[in-house]
Design an enzyme around this catalytic site. Structure first.
Site, PDB file in Angstrom:
ATOM      1  N   ASP A 157     -99.870   7.016  84.340  1.00  0.00           N
ATOM      2  CA  ASP A 157     -98.879   7.230  83.302  1.00  0.00           C
ATOM      3  C   ASP A 157     -98.763   8.729  83.064  1.00  0.00           C
ATOM      4  O   ASP A 157     -99.638   9.497  83.462  1.00  0.00           O
ATOM      5  CB  ASP A 157     -99.292   6.503  82.012  1.00  0.00           C
ATOM      6  CG  ASP A 157     -98.088   6.317  81.086  1.00  0.00           C
ATOM      7  OD1 ASP A 157     -98.290   5.913  79.952  1.00  0.00           O
ATOM      8  OD2 ASP A 157     -96.956   6.594  81.533  1.00  0.00           O
ATOM      9  N   SER A 158     -97.663   9.139  82.390  1.00  0.00           N
ATOM     10  CA  SER A 158     -97.348  10.577  82.302  1.00  0.00           C
ATOM     11  C   SER A 158     -98.057  11.274  81.144  1.00  0.00           C
ATOM     12  O   SER A 158     -98.055  12.500  81.070  1.00  0.00           O
ATOM     13  CB  SER A 158     -95.839  10.743  82.133  1.00  0.00           C
ATOM     14  OG  SER A 158     -95.372   9.798  81.179  1.00  0.00           O
ATOM     15  N   GLY A 186     -97.466  11.075  77.784  1.00  0.00           N
ATOM     16  CA  GLY A 186     -96.751  11.134  76.505  1.00  0.00           C
ATOM     17  C   GLY A 186     -97.149  10.010  75.576  1.00  0.00           C
ATOM     18  O   GLY A 186     -97.441  10.219  74.402  1.00  0.00           O
ATOM     19  N   GLN A 223     -85.725   4.001  77.674  1.00  0.00           N
ATOM     20  CA  GLN A 223     -86.041   3.881  76.267  1.00  0.00           C
ATOM     21  C   GLN A 223     -84.819   3.309  75.527  1.00  0.00           C
ATOM     22  O   GLN A 223     -84.037   2.580  76.130  1.00  0.00           O
ATOM     23  CB  GLN A 223     -86.488   5.245  75.701  1.00  0.00           C
ATOM     24  CG  GLN A 223     -87.790   5.769  76.306  1.00  0.00           C
ATOM     25  CD  GLN A 223     -89.018   4.943  75.964  1.00  0.00           C
ATOM     26  OE1 GLN A 223     -88.957   3.996  75.171  1.00  0.00           O
ATOM     27  NE2 GLN A 223     -90.150   5.260  76.582  1.00  0.00           N
ATOM     28  N   ASP A 249     -98.681  -4.180  83.412  1.00  0.00           N
ATOM     29  CA  ASP A 249    -100.036  -3.651  83.169  1.00  0.00           C
ATOM     30  C   ASP A 249    -100.429  -4.131  81.795  1.00  0.00           C
ATOM     31  O   ASP A 249     -99.566  -4.344  80.933  1.00  0.00           O
ATOM     32  CB  ASP A 249    -100.024  -2.119  83.172  1.00  0.00           C
ATOM     33  CG  ASP A 249     -99.601  -1.579  81.811  1.00  0.00           C
ATOM     34  OD1 ASP A 249     -98.406  -1.242  81.659  1.00  0.00           O
ATOM     35  OD2 ASP A 249    -100.438  -1.535  80.896  1.00  0.00           O
ATOM     36  N   HIS A 293    -113.577 -12.241  85.271  1.00  0.00           N
ATOM     37  CA  HIS A 293    -112.871 -13.531  85.149  1.00  0.00           C
ATOM     38  C   HIS A 293    -111.439 -13.325  84.639  1.00  0.00           C
ATOM     39  O   HIS A 293    -110.479 -13.889  85.184  1.00  0.00           O
ATOM     40  CB  HIS A 293    -113.627 -14.457  84.192  1.00  0.00           C
ATOM     41  CG  HIS A 293    -112.835 -15.664  83.818  1.00  0.00           C
ATOM     42  ND1 HIS A 293    -112.726 -16.779  84.624  1.00  0.00           N
ATOM     43  CD2 HIS A 293    -112.043 -15.905  82.743  1.00  0.00           C
ATOM     44  CE1 HIS A 293    -111.920 -17.657  84.064  1.00  0.00           C
ATOM     45  NE2 HIS A 293    -111.490 -17.152  82.920  1.00  0.00           N
TER      46      HIS A 293
END
Ligand SMILES: CNc1nc2cc3c(=O)[nH]c(N)nc3c(CCc3ccccc3)c2[nH]1
Length: 375
Positions: free
Chosen positions: A90-91, A93, A193, A270, A338
């Site tokens: 991730d960047s 921010g 966004q 994620d 698990h």
């Protein structure tokens, strides 16, 4: 970089392949989060045993500690962590927004106080690109601003403008600095966004697609908004993203939410949840989550779940409950393993269902069993 292999005839779910510098990734895919360069409590060999194809790293955390110089000296994050498969970073921010103190957003970038030693620092689009290049991740996220939830429409509109201008600065940096050889091509994903407004989501998506990136993430979700707002943010963004590029819903979600998103055309997910809740004793099962500390499991000889991996299925719920209550570290490792296996199997089963053109049926039957109150 991305090809669609199959589409489900009755929804937007699709099965694909991403060719990355460190290997191929099948989609839909669940990506374990390895914030500090490790997926908490697990060894890379265990991640391979799990079938993890790509893991996530955090620019913010790794920049603060151990720092890009150290990681560069070891040839990048893959060599440093001895993970030779794909990684996405991730960047930074979002992490500044959620972790640092005294944050100040300006056109230049984000000024903040380092949460480790209180020192004042500044993260800009260019520096974020430079750090991610040093980390050598296969996919780098562009530097964006994730607006808080809720926020005023005016704030969301101003913020998405900044995210687009920062995306342009990232693109300029890439064109000036991206080595086309050496550590292999690093791909870059724009982040849509626009908070909860459909017209702002469309505006943000169109502006990023105009700049042309390797893939697109739906940002500003899983930030405390109700589930229906999350679904709508995806529905209002996906139609404006190219069919032939991967789509990544950031920070999502529970097993039912992931299946709902796959049906809406999202390819990548994620979530820190599987490993985070594992550390609090929660295990995912096909009949919904269970809390291993519960007295009900005191003499339960069954494995955590009928679909558990042999690495964990050999242990009874009673034994894992005992370890957890005794504060044994093995309990955290078994539950983390698990839970990640549960999410990775969910993605693998979704891929199969899409190839068979039966994704809606798979989704409905999974969610029905998962959410019915256990007998
Ligand atoms: C939990 N919910 C959640 N919502 C998010 C929104 C955004 C967003 O709008 N912009 C960016 N850049 N990241 C976001 C993230 C972090 C995802 C992540 C974590 C670890 C490693 C790699 C990637 C989010 N996470």
């Amino acid at each position: 970089m991305f090809q669609v292999l199959a589409r489900d005839p009755s929804c937007q779910a699709r099965r694909g392949l991403m060719e990355l510098a460190h290997g191929t990734v099948e989609t839909p895919i669940f990506m374990p989060v390895g914030t500090q360069g490790t997926v908490k409590t697990l060894h890379p060999d265990e991640l391979e045993l799990l079938g993890a194809q790509i893991i996530l790293g955090n620019t913010y955390h790794l920049w603060l500690r151990p720092g890009p110089e150290t990681i560069k000296e070891f040839g990048g994050l893959h060599k440093f962590a001895t993970w030779d498969r794909p990684m996405l970073t991730d960047s930074g921010g979002f992490q500044v927004w959620s972790l640092a103190k005294l944050r100040k957003i300006t056109e230049e970038g984000v000024r903040f106080q380092n949460h480790l030693d209180g020192s004042r620092m500044m993260l800009t689009p260019e520096l974020s690109m430079e750090i991610q290049a040093a980390l050598g991740s296969d996919i780098a996220m562009l530097f964006d601003e994730c607006p808080p939830y809720p926020c005023e429409r005016k704030y969301a509109e101003t913020s998405l403008g900044l995210t687009t201008r920062w995306a342009k600065r990232c693109k300029d940096w890439i064109e000036k600095n991206q080595p086309t050889s050496g550590t292999g091509i690093q791909r870059h994903f724009g982040i849509v966004q626009g908070s909860i407004w459909a017209d702002l989501r469309e505006k943000s998506a169109r502006e990023l697609v105009e700049l042309d990136f390797d893939g697109y993430a739906i940002g500003g979700v899983s930030v405390g908004e109700p589930e229906e707002e999350m679904m709508r943010a995806v529905e209002h963004s996906v139609p404006f993203l190219p069919e032939n590029k991967p789509r990544y819903a950031m920070g999502l979600g529970t097993p039912p939410q992931i299946l709902e998103m796959i049906g809406r055309g999202v390819d990548m997910f994620d979530c820190v949840m599987p490993t985070r809740v594992a550390r609090h004793g929660q295990a995912f099962t096909l009949d919904g989550p269970i809390h291993i500390k519960n007295l009900a499991f005191e003499r339960d000889p069954r494995p955590l779940c009928e679909s558990s991996h042999p690495h964990v299925a050999r242990f009874s719920r009673a034994y894992i409950r005992h370890l957890f209550r005794a504060g044994e570290i093995l309990a955290l490792r078994l539950l983390s393993f698990h839970n990640l296996h549960f999410f990775l199997r969910l993605a693998a089963n979704a891929r199969e269902a899409i190839s068979e053109g039966k994704f809606p049926e798979f989704k409905e039957s999974f969610i029905r069993r998962y959410t019915q109150s256990k007998s």
